[in-house]
Enzyme design. Sequence first.
Site, mmCIF file in Angstrom:
data_model
loop_
_atom_site.group_PDB
_atom_site.id
_atom_site.type_symbol
_atom_site.label_atom_id
_atom_site.label_comp_id
_atom_site.label_asym_id
_atom_site.label_seq_id
_atom_site.Cartn_x
_atom_site.Cartn_y
_atom_site.Cartn_z
ATOM 1 N N ARG A 136 -20.979 -1.330 1.185
ATOM 2 C CA ARG A 136 -19.810 -0.546 0.742
ATOM 3 C C ARG A 136 -19.703 0.741 1.561
ATOM 4 N NH1 ARG A 136 -19.872 3.004 -3.177
ATOM 5 N NH2 ARG A 136 -21.443 1.901 -4.397
ATOM 6 N N TYR A 189 7.705 0.737 2.193
ATOM 7 C CA TYR A 189 7.316 -0.523 1.562
ATOM 8 C C TYR A 189 7.253 -0.310 0.036
ATOM 9 C CZ TYR A 189 4.263 -4.171 -0.143
ATOM 10 O OH TYR A 189 3.736 -5.185 -0.891
ATOM 11 N N ASP A 241 2.639 5.161 8.708
ATOM 12 C CA ASP A 241 2.335 3.733 8.560
ATOM 13 C C ASP A 241 2.955 3.032 9.775
ATOM 14 O OD1 ASP A 241 2.477 0.999 7.964
ATOM 15 O OD2 ASP A 241 2.613 1.353 5.802
HETATM 16 C C1 4LM Z 1 6.061 -7.159 2.925
HETATM 17 N N1 4LM Z 1 4.289 -5.531 3.133
HETATM 18 O O1 4LM Z 1 6.827 -6.265 3.339
HETATM 19 P P1 4LM Z 1 -1.090 -5.094 2.129
HETATM 20 N N2 4LM Z 1 2.684 -1.065 4.663
HETATM 21 C C2 4LM Z 1 3.754 -1.788 5.027
HETATM 22 C C3 4LM Z 1 3.942 -3.071 4.502
HETATM 23 O O2 4LM Z 1 5.022 -3.766 4.880
HETATM 24 C C4 4LM Z 1 2.998 -3.593 3.583
HETATM 25 C C5 4LM Z 1 1.893 -2.798 3.230
HETATM 26 C C6 4LM Z 1 1.768 -1.549 3.803
HETATM 27 C C7 4LM Z 1 4.669 -6.746 2.606
HETATM 28 C C8 4LM Z 1 3.852 -7.467 1.802
HETATM 29 C C9 4LM Z 1 4.248 -8.483 0.842
HETATM 30 C C10 4LM Z 1 4.763 -1.206 5.967
HETATM 31 C C11 4LM Z 1 3.187 -4.896 2.988
HETATM 32 C C12 4LM Z 1 0.845 -3.277 2.258
HETATM 33 O O3 4LM Z 1 -0.262 -6.196 1.596
HETATM 34 O O4 4LM Z 1 -1.745 -4.296 1.039
HETATM 35 O O5 4LM Z 1 -2.047 -5.514 3.215
HETATM 36 O O6 4LM Z 1 -0.074 -4.078 2.897
HETATM 37 O O7 4LM Z 1 6.402 -8.342 2.829
#
Ligand code: 4LM
Length: 387
Positions: A59, A112, A178
């Site tokens: 961890r 997101y 991001d």
């Molecule tokens: C989607 N997106 O858009 P994890 N940052 C951005 C994202 O698009 C996403 C995440 C973080 C999508 C998932 C279902 C710009 C996710 C979150 O899913 O936690 O790896 O990432 O379709």
Amino acid sequence: MIDDQRGPATRAIHGRPAPAGRGQPLVQPIVSATTFAFETADELGRTMAGELPGHTYSRLANPTVEEVGRVCAELEGAQDGQAFSSGMAAIATTLLSLLRPGDRLLAATQLYGNTYSLIERHLRPFGIDVAYVDATDLLAWEKPARVLYAETIANPGFPVADLGALAQRKGEGLLVVDNTFASPVLCRPLEHGADLVCHSATKYLNGHHDVTAGVVCGSRELVGRVRDTLTDLGGVLDPFPAYLLRRGLKTLGLRVARHCENALVLATFLDQHPAVERVHYAGLPGFPQHELARRQLDGFGGMMAVEIAGGREGGERFMNGLGLAARATSLGGVETVVHHPASTSHRHYPPERLAEIGISPGLVRVSVGCEDAADIVADFARALARL
Ligand code: 4LM
């Protein structure tokens, strides 16, 4: 920022120079151990305290997982990088490590869906003073804030954040970006003055729709602070998906070049099609921030959105007519996928807020894959002909 003259494909494949010595494994092995044995109790204690180098408990640090952090740091031009169990674990851990009650978080209006709900359901109730501003309204970013937060190419409407301009306005604050949609092949936010870069590594970094992971890169000091919080929150990546992610990263340069090529072909086709009302793609000359995208990105990426006549129903009929492209959420993999943001990735937003930020009920998001461009276009042409 670190200075490395090698191109992104070379960095993705080779990472940081391997330790000297004969017979080193060419690829990082999977170290599945959760714990590590020492000759003496004193050595274990001093290693755990950080006085001696080495691993004690997975961890805290694991060799296979560390390799992912190092390669991503190399790609982002960062001193340090840390992998997480998901993109959301990376974002949540980062924001919780930087913000305290009473601090202001200035965030872009298009984010997101789960990033938005993390802010609304968790950070705001813990006393964070949250304000949202349009990524393109530069004056609005001049408010003093502890953290400024934006996506390089925002999900799902694709406004491009002018990262250099945001960095100039951050004052004493920290700019967290991001970079999931661009990937470090197309944009390295630290070069534009960002302090930390997050990724959902589930998307382009891994690229095969088979790993859930996240990454944060930045200065040794800031990533160290995020890593301390990670140790308490526990959203660590397991060594097995870390191994797959490391393997996926090796073809990042190849894949992103192909995603960009295919997306431009598809966007150009859709833009001229009479059944399509609007195409949102940074590579089209008519895209509102085409010039900024040209300046800031080394390519326009693989993501686009289309609006079809007939609103939600029209969009669904179009999606249901596709054969090669899968109806699936997520993005950034070699398979082309389409989804409807309002009912999936952005269902956390109240409908009126979606309208405010320009996400229409019929908007269909496309993550263009690495198939042959002619096959992708033929699939979309058939689905449009059926409408
Ligand atoms: C989607 N997106 O858009 P994890 N940052 C951005 C994202 O698009 C996403 C995440 C973080 C999508 C998932 C279902 C710009 C996710 C979150 O899913 O936690 O790896 O990432 O379709």
